[in-house]
Design an enzyme around this catalytic site. Structure first.
Site, PDB file in Angstrom:
ATOM      1  CG  ASN A 254      -7.429  -3.061   4.620  1.00  0.00           C
ATOM      2  OD1 ASN A 254      -7.245  -4.037   5.336  1.00  0.00           O
ATOM      3  ND2 ASN A 254      -7.542  -3.156   3.292  1.00  0.00           N
TER       4      ASN A 254
ATOM      5  CG  HIS B 197      -1.881  -8.766  -0.735  1.00  0.00           C
ATOM      6  ND1 HIS B 197      -2.794  -9.574  -1.371  1.00  0.00           N
ATOM      7  CD2 HIS B 197      -2.540  -7.619  -0.437  1.00  0.00           C
ATOM      8  CE1 HIS B 197      -3.954  -8.943  -1.472  1.00  0.00           C
ATOM      9  NE2 HIS B 197      -3.832  -7.763  -0.905  1.00  0.00           N
TER      10      HIS B 197
ATOM     11  CG  ASP C 220      -2.908 -12.792  -2.186  1.00  0.00           C
ATOM     12  OD1 ASP C 220      -1.971 -12.240  -1.571  1.00  0.00           O
ATOM     13  OD2 ASP C 220      -3.532 -12.238  -3.113  1.00  0.00           O
TER      14      ASP C 220
ATOM     15  CD  GLU D 114      -3.326  -0.421  -0.559  1.00  0.00           C
ATOM     16  OE1 GLU D 114      -3.010   0.317  -1.514  1.00  0.00           O
ATOM     17  OE2 GLU D 114      -3.668  -1.619  -0.707  1.00  0.00           O
TER      18      GLU D 114
ATOM     19  CD  GLU E 284      -6.843  -6.176   0.520  1.00  0.00           C
ATOM     20  OE1 GLU E 284      -5.942  -6.247  -0.342  1.00  0.00           O
ATOM     21  OE2 GLU E 284      -7.396  -5.107   0.828  1.00  0.00           O
TER      22      GLU E 284
HETATM   23  O1  9MR Z   1      -7.430  -7.420  -6.606  1.00  0.00           O
HETATM   24  C1  9MR Z   1      -7.579  -6.099  -7.080  1.00  0.00           C
HETATM   25  C2  9MR Z   1      -7.242  -6.046  -8.554  1.00  0.00           C
HETATM   26  O2  9MR Z   1      -8.199  -6.752  -9.310  1.00  0.00           O
HETATM   27  C3  9MR Z   1      -7.155  -4.608  -9.008  1.00  0.00           C
HETATM   28  O3  9MR Z   1      -6.700  -4.562 -10.341  1.00  0.00           O
HETATM   29  C4  9MR Z   1      -6.213  -3.854  -8.109  1.00  0.00           C
HETATM   30  C5  9MR Z   1      -6.095  -2.410  -8.524  1.00  0.00           C
HETATM   31  O4  9MR Z   1      -5.377  -1.661  -7.627  1.00  0.00           O
HETATM   32  O5  9MR Z   1      -6.682  -3.928  -6.771  1.00  0.00           O
HETATM   33  C6  9MR Z   1      -6.652  -5.208  -6.284  1.00  0.00           C
HETATM   34  O6  9MR Z   1      -7.048  -5.235  -4.937  1.00  0.00           O
HETATM   35  C7  9MR Z   1      -6.189  -4.538  -4.036  1.00  0.00           C
HETATM   36  C8  9MR Z   1      -7.039  -4.078  -2.878  1.00  0.00           C
HETATM   37  O7  9MR Z   1      -8.125  -3.322  -3.339  1.00  0.00           O
HETATM   38  C9  9MR Z   1      -6.227  -3.275  -1.897  1.00  0.00           C
HETATM   39  N1  9MR Z   1      -5.069  -4.008  -1.461  1.00  0.00           N
HETATM   40  C10 9MR Z   1      -4.244  -4.579  -2.488  1.00  0.00           C
HETATM   41  C11 9MR Z   1      -5.106  -5.416  -3.423  1.00  0.00           C
HETATM   42  C12 9MR Z   1      -4.231  -6.114  -4.454  1.00  0.00           C
HETATM   43  O8  9MR Z   1      -3.624  -5.170  -5.279  1.00  0.00           O
END
Ligand code: 9MR
Length: 490
Positions: free
Chosen positions: A209, A245, A275, A168, A273
């Site tokens: 990513n 996402h 969804d 990111e 990732e």
């Molecule tokens: O799914 C993850 C969630 O449980 C955490 O609280 C969150 C914190 O930032 O991160 C989520 O995973 C993220 C991933 O690491 C990076 N891309 C976005 C994902 C969804 O927020």
């Protein structure tokens, strides 16, 4: 920990009325069903050019929920730690590492012959507070970052297929995110991180990513320009992680084209990732649209040979991050909170080339689909009528004693489309709670399902998938006969 490979609770209509009735009466329907192999998502993806089909896992359900574990092992060939490999999880206090949660996911993956995507080395989020609030200057930040890569990538050298080295890094307009890394080192931090990761784990595929880079847009253009520059300068970068996402009904139309342009740079691309969320409550129209969207994403990946795999961000809707983050939204994954397969699951299955009718459920620690509401033959009335170009399968997906979930698959076995269909059958001792992918009505033991307005046609060779949840009052058997537009189906 392997998945049971026969179709539990499934009635193949072509067994014939007599045989079905006899077996049902004898209570032998389940065991007498021919044991047929059902492909898993991981097997199907492997057959598509050796691709992986993965999921994000979290340690809590993994260590406590046998059904979660069973599905994770059976259906997925790649694993990403949802949170356990992030910096704040690994090093909550400076110099004090907590490896156990990350290790247990790695051990699970090894035991189940799964590859692991390392997520993630350098990110602006989920940093420990000692780092975030430490007031470090650029030189110190570089040394902290490189040390982190040395320690973490070094520890897991050989265990991981790939690393999300940088996560990111971009703003929506394609400029660099003003993270502590950018503040300390400018854009060079990205190059430093990739070079260090390659030095420490030369066999791992190194990815950048990000999210909202699915289509061709300002953000993916910014990433594209960066990657071209890194490649020109010999920086060891091997892959693009497209998080994906997404929102139901909003899969970008340039997804495949975008994957292709990164692949054309000689890079691997992975959907990392996936969804697809919706406004709650879910209904059958949204679930069907979601299924179509999943299919679109899978097809976009399959169309590009260097799109090497797809990871969904979790197994089931209940444990997804989405409802906790987007108020009023949810249901983004392939399984619902009770581990029932959703229309999206079947859409992925078919997009990956699954063509044997899958069973209705993933057996868990205890097989949830293993009991068929057998019992006496209801002796339903035979409405007669000509036989039609249709084949119907009836599946008990899950049975919890006083109720059950069923699925009905209507296949068009003819050569012309079937429009505005009406399916009818008899199911005594059952009261309908909820049906989807059609308009369901019940009159006594007679059930009628009409084609939904958003999807009124079954094309030749295609099938419609209906689902329902019902209560029951006594023994329930599979319907003796289905008619479609008045024609008896086989
Ligand atoms: O799914 C993850 C969630 O449980 C955490 O609280 C969150 C914190 O930032 O991160 C989520 O995973 C993220 C991933 O690491 C990076 N891309 C976005 C994902 C969804 O927020």
């Amino acid at each position: 920990m392997t998945e049971t490979r026969h179709r539990t609770g499934r009635v193949r209509r072509s067994l014939g009325l007599l045989l079905t009735s006899a077996l049902t009466a004898a209570g032998l329907l389940v065991t007498a069903s021919p044991a047929q192999a059902e492909s898993t998502l991981r097997e199907l993806a492997a057959q598509k050019g050796g691709r992986h089909f993965g999921t994000a896992l979290t340690v809590n359900p993994l260590n406590s929920d046998s059904q979660y574990r069973s599905i994770a092992a059976a259906q997925f060939s790649a694993v990403t730690h949802e949170n356990e490999m992030k910096w704040e999880s690994l090093e909550p206090q400076r110099g004090q590492y907590n490896w156990a949660p990350a290790d247990s996911i790695i051990n699970f993956a090894k035991a189940n012959n799964q590859i692991v995507r390392g997520h993630t080395l350098v990110w602006h989020s989920q940093l420990p507070s000692w780092l975030n609030n430490g007031g470090f200057n650029g030189t110190q930040l570089r040394s902290l970052m490189e040390n982190h890569i040395e320690v973490v990538a070094g520890r897991y050298r050989g265990d991981l297929y790939a690393w999300d080295v940088v996560n990111e890094a971009f703003n929506e307009d394609g400029t660099f995110r003003n993270s502590i890394w950018y503040q300390g080192m400018g854009r060079n931090y990205i190059e430093y991180a990739f070079r260090k990761a390659h030095e420490v784990d030369p066999n791992a595929k190194l990815y950048i990513n990000d999210y909202n880079i699915e289509g061709i847009n300002a953000k993916s253009n910014g990433l594209y320009n960066l990657v071209v520059d890194l490649l020109n300068r010999g920086v060891p970068i091997h892959g693009i992680g497209i998080q994906s996402h997404l929102i139901v009904g909003q899969v970008p139309s340039t997804f495949q084209q975008n994957i292709q342009r990164f692949a054309d740079l000689g890079l691997d691309v992975a959907i990392t990732e996936l969804d697809i969320r919706m406004q709650m409550p879910a209904n059958s129209a949204k679930l069907q649209q979601q299924a179509n969207d999943y299919k679109t994403v899978v097809n976009a990946c399959l169309a590009v040979s260097r799109c090497i795999g797809i990871t969904v961000w979790g197994i089931d809707d209940e444990r997804s991050w989405v409802p906790y983050t987007f108020s009023g939204e949810g249901a983004p994954l392939l399984y619902d909170g009770q581990y029932n397969r959703k229309p999206a699951w079947y859409a992925v299955y078919e997009a990956l080339g699954g063509n044997d009718d899958p069973g209705g459920s993933d057996p868990g620690g205890s097989d949830p689909g293993g009991s068929d509401p057998g019992g006496s033959d209801p002796g339903g009335s035979d409405p007669g009528g000509p036989s039609g170009p249709c084949d119907v399968d009836y599946v008990v997906v899950n049975d919890w004693g006083n109720g059950f979930q069923g699925a009905i698959y209507i296949r068009n076995t003819g050569s012309s489309p079937i429009n505005n269909w009406t399916l009818q059958f008899s199911l005594p001792n059952v009261y309908l709670n909820n049906g989807w992918n059609g308009d369901w009505t019940q009159n006594g033991s007679q059930f009628t399902v009409r084609a939904p307005s958003w999807n009124p046609t079954i094309q030749p060779g295609q099938r419609a998938e209906l689902g329902f949840v019902a209560g029951k009052n006594g023994n329930v058997s599979a319907p003796n006969q289905f008619t479609l537009n008045g024609n008896v189906c086989s």
